[in-house]
Design an enzyme around this catalytic site. Structure first.
Site, PDB file in Angstrom:
ATOM      1  N   VAL A   1      12.189   2.888  -3.312  1.00 16.39           N
ATOM      2  CA  VAL A   1      12.901   2.333  -2.155  1.00 16.39           C
ATOM      3  C   VAL A   1      14.332   2.041  -2.601  1.00 16.39           C
ATOM      4  CG1 VAL A   1      13.012   0.482  -0.456  1.00 16.39           C
ATOM      5  CG2 VAL A   1      10.786   1.249  -1.309  1.00 16.39           C
TER       6      VAL A   1
ATOM      7  N   GLU B   1      13.710  -1.328   8.049  1.00 15.88           N
ATOM      8  CA  GLU B   1      14.546  -2.529   8.047  1.00 15.88           C
ATOM      9  C   GLU B   1      14.506  -3.164   6.668  1.00 15.88           C
ATOM     10  OE1 GLU B   1      11.152  -4.610  10.721  1.00 15.88           O
ATOM     11  OE2 GLU B   1      12.988  -5.766  10.478  1.00 15.88           O
TER      12      GLU B   1
ATOM     13  N   ASP C   1      -4.182  -1.182   2.383  1.00  8.42           N
ATOM     14  CA  ASP C   1      -3.495  -1.279   1.088  1.00  8.42           C
ATOM     15  C   ASP C   1      -2.696  -2.580   1.007  1.00  8.42           C
ATOM     16  OD1 ASP C   1      -1.090   0.677  -0.839  1.00  8.42           O
ATOM     17  OD2 ASP C   1      -2.858  -0.475  -1.424  1.00  8.42           O
TER      18      ASP C   1
ATOM     19  N   LYS D   1      -1.373  -5.695  -0.497  1.00  8.33           N
ATOM     20  CA  LYS D   1      -1.204  -6.278  -1.842  1.00  8.33           C
ATOM     21  C   LYS D   1       0.205  -6.869  -1.896  1.00  8.33           C
ATOM     22  CE  LYS D   1      -0.048  -1.621  -3.430  1.00  8.33           C
ATOM     23  NZ  LYS D   1      -0.509  -0.456  -4.186  1.00  8.33           N
TER      24      LYS D   1
ATOM     25  N   ASN E   1       3.279  -5.017  -1.021  1.00 10.65           N
ATOM     26  CA  ASN E   1       3.459  -4.545   0.363  1.00 10.65           C
ATOM     27  C   ASN E   1       3.723  -5.693   1.321  1.00 10.65           C
ATOM     28  OD1 ASN E   1       3.019  -1.965  -0.427  1.00 10.65           O
ATOM     29  ND2 ASN E   1       0.843  -1.970   0.060  1.00 10.65           N
TER      30      ASN E   1
ATOM     31  N   ASP F   1       4.227  -0.382   3.960  1.00 14.26           N
ATOM     32  CA  ASP F   1       3.470   0.645   3.221  1.00 14.26           C
ATOM     33  C   ASP F   1       2.209   1.084   3.960  1.00 14.26           C
ATOM     34  OD1 ASP F   1       3.390   1.068  -0.366  1.00 14.26           O
ATOM     35  OD2 ASP F   1       3.496   2.438   1.326  1.00 14.26           O
TER      36      ASP F   1
ATOM     37  N   THR G   1     -24.649  17.796  15.821  1.00 19.20           N
ATOM     38  CA  THR G   1     -26.069  17.412  15.908  1.00 19.20           C
ATOM     39  C   THR G   1     -26.192  15.996  15.358  1.00 19.20           C
ATOM     40  OG1 THR G   1     -26.170  18.562  13.806  1.00 19.20           O
ATOM     41  CG2 THR G   1     -27.256  19.644  15.693  1.00 19.20           C
TER      42      THR G   1
HETATM   43  C1  LIG Z   1      10.187  -1.282   1.948  1.00 19.47           C
HETATM   44  C2  LIG Z   1      11.230  -2.273   2.146  1.00 19.47           C
HETATM   45  N1  LIG Z   1      11.745  -2.546   3.329  1.00 19.47           N
HETATM   46  O1  LIG Z   1      11.313  -1.953   4.434  1.00 19.47           O
HETATM   47  C3  LIG Z   1      11.723  -3.040   0.992  1.00 19.47           C
HETATM   48  C4  LIG Z   1      11.196  -2.863  -0.269  1.00 19.47           C
HETATM   49  C5  LIG Z   1      11.654  -3.613  -1.331  1.00 19.47           C
HETATM   50  C6  LIG Z   1      12.655  -4.552  -1.131  1.00 19.47           C
HETATM   51  O2  LIG Z   1      13.123  -5.287  -2.162  1.00 19.47           O
HETATM   52  C7  LIG Z   1      13.193  -4.765   0.122  1.00 19.47           C
HETATM   53  C8  LIG Z   1      12.726  -4.011   1.193  1.00 19.47           C
HETATM   54  O3  LIG Z   1      13.237  -4.219   2.419  1.00 19.47           O
END
Ligand SMILES: C/C(=N\O)c1ccc(O)cc1O
Length: 333
Positions: free
Chosen positions: A32, A97, A142, A144, A147, A163, A182
């Site tokens: 990311v 975002e 998922d 965790k 996420n 995620d 069936t």
């Molecule tokens: C996936 C994501 N945003 O959508 C994201 C992932 C890591 C981070 O430090 C900040 C973020 O906004």
């Protein structure tokens, strides 16, 4: 340099609209990056999914398109919104975002455990987000700390889940196709939906239990033991600990955690999915009947409504807080 090298391999229309900069997160399927929308200088997150990371083209397309479909369908204050989508020969680029507070994972890691009121405020928002997904027939699958994203470094902040490439949309079509074949070999739960909606949804309740355990205790309930040999026996693998639902609330970490909070964890970390507390039941649990916390969450989730209410009827919004409190008391008795 590195930046120009990254820019050069980006799809042209992505590069025209966004300036990609440093890496802010890594996932199993890619990375990311922080990016700026060139026209507005607005900060966004760009998730780059490497196509070759998936074992076969099939799953890559299905996973990514499933993810895109899902991301475009959902709209909840505690679920990350998709802003744009691009792809090149080798990668998918999902513009999302930005959450300035980053991953919950890093906050728990640095702070050890969260204070109980903070853990409760975050957990309540996660429950509402998952309740919304389930209401739309979507299993996250998922959940965790990586996420779960935070809108700011403040304790009192908005929480959003992200995620979705592990998610599965419970397409009625899939079930209808199954029922056209069936039926003689189909298990009873396929007919009673337990195999898709009932059973499936409970996996997210389990994961939320693990998430809450980590937030309150500062360590995971199921983990590799450092010393392999414990009392002469082979230490249990993480898989066996999970299958047996064996976890320990170490006194030094859990002594200050309320019994009600512990009860929520214990009712979610139940091995039998049919006996596990559901998301709906968790939302009704006494620990979450906390009007002050719920009002804080609603102000974070619906800032305009809260502000408008404050402005229009300052007395009314205070009354609604009191009313929410009275209703909670009635429910609790
Ligand atoms: C996936 C994501 N945003 O959508 C994201 C992932 C890591 C981070 O430090 C900040 C973020 O906004």
């Amino acid at each position: 340099d590195l930046m120009s090298d990254v820019q050069s391999t980006l799809p042209k229309d992505l590069n025209d609209k966004y300036l990609l900069t440093r890496r802010i997160g890594t996932g199993v399927c890619g990375e990311v990056r922080l990016a700026f929308e060139r026209s507005t200088c607005k900060k966004v997150a760009v998730k780059i999914i490497n196509k070759k990371n998936f074992q076969s083209e099939g799953t890559a397309t299905r996973n990514a398109t499933t993810e895109i479909e899902i991301l475009q369908r959902i709209d909840h204050p505690c679920l990350i919104k998709t802003l744009d989508f691009y792809q090149s020969e080798e990668s998918y680029y999902i513009v999302l975002e930005l959450m300035e507070g980053g991953e919950l994972f890093n906050k728990v890691k640095s702070q050890q455990q969260l204070q109980e009121p903070v853990a409760k405020l975050y957990f309540y928002q996660m429950l509402l987000a998952v309740q919304y997904l389930h209401g739309n027939g979507i299993i996250h699958r998922d959940l965790k700390p990586e996420n779960v994203l935070l809108s700011s470094s403040e304790d009192v902040c908005l929480v959003k889940l992200t995620d979705f490439n592990q998610s599965r949309i419970l397409e009625e079509a899939v079930l209808m196709r199954t029922l056209c074949g069936t039926p003689s070999y189909l298990a009873p739960e396929v007919f009673t939906h337990a195999s898709t909606t009932g059973y499936g949804l409970a996996v997210d309740a389990w994961s939320l239990g693990v998430l809450l355990f980590v937030c309150l205790g500062g360590y995971p309930p199921f983990h590799e033991t450092f010393c392999r040999q414990q009392k002469g026996r082979e230490a249990e693998s993480v898989r066996d600990q999970i299958i047996r639902g064996e976890f320990t609330m170490v006194q030094s970490k859990w002594r200050h955690v309320s019994d009600q909070a512990k009860d929520v964890v214990r009712r979610l970390l139940v091995v039998d999915p049919t006996h596990r507390m559901s998301i709906q039941e968790a939302l009704q649990h006494p620990w979450l009947q906390d009007p002050e916390m719920q009002n804080k969450a609603h102000k974070l989730m619906y800032p305009d409504t809260a502000a408008a209410m404050e402005e229009a009827e300052p007395e009314a919004s205070a009354a609604s807080t009191r009313k929410r409190g009275r209703r909670a008391d009635e429910d609790a008795t």
